[in-house]
Design a protein around this motif. Sequence first.
Motif, short mmCIF file in Angstrom:
data_model
loop_
_atom_site.label_atom_id
_atom_site.label_comp_id
_atom_site.label_asym_id
_atom_site.label_seq_id
_atom_site.Cartn_x
_atom_site.Cartn_y
_atom_site.Cartn_z
N GLY A 136 3.77 -5.74 -5.62
CA GLY A 136 3.17 -5.56 -6.94
C GLY A 136 2.04 -4.55 -7.02
N LEU A 137 1.88 -3.69 -6.02
CA LEU A 137 0.79 -2.73 -6.02
C LEU A 137 1.26 -1.36 -6.47
CD1 LEU A 137 -1.03 -3.50 -2.64
CD2 LEU A 137 -1.48 -4.45 -4.91
N THR A 146 -10.96 -0.53 -5.69
CA THR A 146 -12.06 -0.13 -6.57
C THR A 146 -12.31 -1.26 -7.57
OG1 THR A 146 -10.63 0.92 -8.23
CG2 THR A 146 -11.44 2.31 -6.41
N GLN A 147 -13.51 -1.28 -8.10
CA GLN A 147 -13.87 -2.31 -9.09
C GLN A 147 -12.96 -2.21 -10.31
OE1 GLN A 147 -16.63 -4.56 -8.55
NE2 GLN A 147 -15.56 -5.65 -10.16
N GLU A 148 -12.57 -0.98 -10.68
CA GLU A 148 -11.78 -0.78 -11.89
C GLU A 148 -10.30 -1.12 -11.68
OE1 GLU A 148 -13.58 1.68 -10.37
OE2 GLU A 148 -15.38 1.32 -11.61
N LYS A 149 -9.74 -0.73 -10.54
CA LYS A 149 -8.30 -0.86 -10.34
C LYS A 149 -7.90 -1.94 -9.34
CE LYS A 149 -7.33 4.00 -11.44
NZ LYS A 149 -6.71 5.27 -10.96
N GLY A 150 -8.86 -2.47 -8.63
CA GLY A 150 -8.52 -3.47 -7.62
C GLY A 150 -7.81 -2.84 -6.43
N LEU A 151 -6.87 -3.58 -5.83
CA LEU A 151 -6.16 -3.12 -4.64
C LEU A 151 -5.00 -2.21 -5.02
CD1 LEU A 151 -6.31 -3.65 -1.54
CD2 LEU A 151 -4.52 -5.38 -1.87
N GLN A 152 -4.83 -1.11 -4.27
CA GLN A 152 -3.78 -0.13 -4.58
C GLN A 152 -3.53 0.75 -3.37
OE1 GLN A 152 -5.56 2.84 -7.38
NE2 GLN A 152 -7.44 1.77 -6.83
N GLY A 153 -2.40 1.44 -3.37
CA GLY A 153 -2.15 2.43 -2.34
C GLY A 153 -2.99 3.67 -2.58
N LYS A 206 12.21 2.75 -1.66
CA LYS A 206 10.82 2.58 -2.10
C LYS A 206 10.01 1.97 -0.97
CE LYS A 206 11.64 -1.96 -4.24
NZ LYS A 206 11.49 -2.76 -5.47
N PRO A 207 8.70 2.20 -0.98
CA PRO A 207 7.86 1.67 0.10
C PRO A 207 7.60 0.17 -0.06
CG PRO A 207 6.52 2.89 -1.47
CD PRO A 207 7.95 3.04 -1.91
N PHE A 208 7.42 -0.49 1.07
CA PHE A 208 7.19 -1.94 1.10
C PHE A 208 5.89 -2.25 1.82
CE2 PHE A 208 11.75 -1.43 0.68
CZ PHE A 208 12.09 -2.37 -0.29
N LEU A 209 5.45 -3.50 1.70
CA LEU A 209 4.26 -3.97 2.40
C LEU A 209 4.58 -4.16 3.87
CD1 LEU A 209 1.29 -4.96 2.08
CD2 LEU A 209 2.24 -7.27 1.79
N PRO A 233 -2.50 -3.88 6.90
CA PRO A 233 -1.37 -3.66 5.98
C PRO A 233 -1.44 -2.31 5.27
CG PRO A 233 -2.97 -5.16 5.00
CD PRO A 233 -3.47 -4.85 6.38
N SER A 234 -0.27 -1.83 4.91
CA SER A 234 -0.15 -0.62 4.10
C SER A 234 1.16 -0.71 3.34
CB SER A 234 -0.20 0.64 4.96
OG SER A 234 0.90 0.68 5.86
N ILE A 235 1.38 0.23 2.44
CA ILE A 235 2.62 0.32 1.67
C ILE A 235 3.35 1.55 2.20
CG2 ILE A 235 3.69 0.38 -0.61
CD1 ILE A 235 1.89 -2.05 -0.15
N TYR A 236 4.50 1.34 2.86
CA TYR A 236 5.09 2.45 3.60
C TYR A 236 6.57 2.19 3.84
CZ TYR A 236 5.23 6.14 7.19
OH TYR A 236 5.52 7.25 7.91
N TYR A 237 7.22 3.15 4.50
CA TYR A 237 8.62 3.01 4.90
C TYR A 237 8.71 1.96 6.00
CZ TYR A 237 13.09 4.43 7.05
OH TYR A 237 14.34 4.46 7.60
N PRO A 238 9.37 0.84 5.76
CA PRO A 238 9.29 -0.29 6.71
C PRO A 238 9.87 -0.01 8.08
CG PRO A 238 10.92 -0.72 4.98
CD PRO A 238 10.15 0.49 4.56
#
Length: 362
Positions: A136-137, A146-153, A206-209, A233-238
């Motif tokens: 869901g990221l 960031t305070q505005e966007k929270g957790l993201q890649g 698509k990239p996964f956790l 953790p990262s969002i990447y090619y598993p």
Amino acid sequence: MDETKLEAALIHADVKMLGFLGEGAWHYAWKVQKDHIELVLRIPKDVAYGKPVPFEEEALNAEYAGTELYYQSVNKAVDGAAPMLFEFHVSSELTYTLESYGGKQIDLHAMTKEAAFQTGKEIGEIHRKTEEVQHGLNGFGYLAWTQEKGLQGTISGDASEFLKEESEEHIADYQALCAARPEYEDNRVSEAIQLAVALRKKPFTKPFLVNQDASPENILLNGNRVYLIDPYPSIYYPRAMAGNFMNLYETFFITLAGTERYQKHQFKECEENLKLIAKGFIEGYSAGNPQIASEVRGEQLLQLLETAYSHYQLLSEDLAEETRIRYGSKEEIENRLPQFSEELKVLAASQIDELKCFLAYY
């Protein structure tokens, strides 16, 4: 360790001290208790890898929120395979994490061959099933907060294009190695690398956790079940992170066993069990699918290539204290390069036919 920070954390988290568990590269850890439940309290170090660690609110929130997301995803995939409770507090005065206690670290020296293989197989199954959980990221790559966007890649845009550019870098890195170190020139290695970068584009949608930190320090046994902690953790090619696991357990940990970072583990003395964990991992991760196994081996080849290339680059740099702790002296770094060359040749020769086969299948 600043005892005042520990006292403040115990009071703030409302927990009772049971005992000191130990320290990792970045945190101290204690077993604590709350409402008769055993938990682990971790406090970040002020000094890590020989240098002060500055307080960076957004980086700490990214690290801990990413850990929380990874634990939640693992437990959705395999119930009880990671801490069910994870809380954290971040401020310039007091920073700590609190999580479920999961048991003791695996003992690579005492475990049987069967247990090593089974441990690897369970880890592979956990990784594969966790990838199926939607994260869901937004974005991909390493995680930021960031305070505005929270957790993201940290990277936006087309992940497929990013993978293509990264693949071109792998080829360029091999060419640079060959130009500087003639022992790396090998037709089968060159062909296998070309096949691996071609194959990785085919199944990627698509990239996964994923989790980059697969250290044995972060694998516990909760009863007879594998229990994973302290991920990166990262969002990447598993498949790339599965290949990273294979490279770590079949090559990296063993080859760098004498460095200050790893010498306490005496990895050379448990080489067989490390390789059995890798063997079990690829079986559990692929679930008997030879195409997936071949994709992972192709990524392992690229990871091994980058291990060699990073060593080559370090020879032209002034080694920072953190680098020396992780990799050793320049003499030690130099002495590993011929071994990586031979391992590249062996791995390429063992996988080239399978890579050709599955690339043709696509």
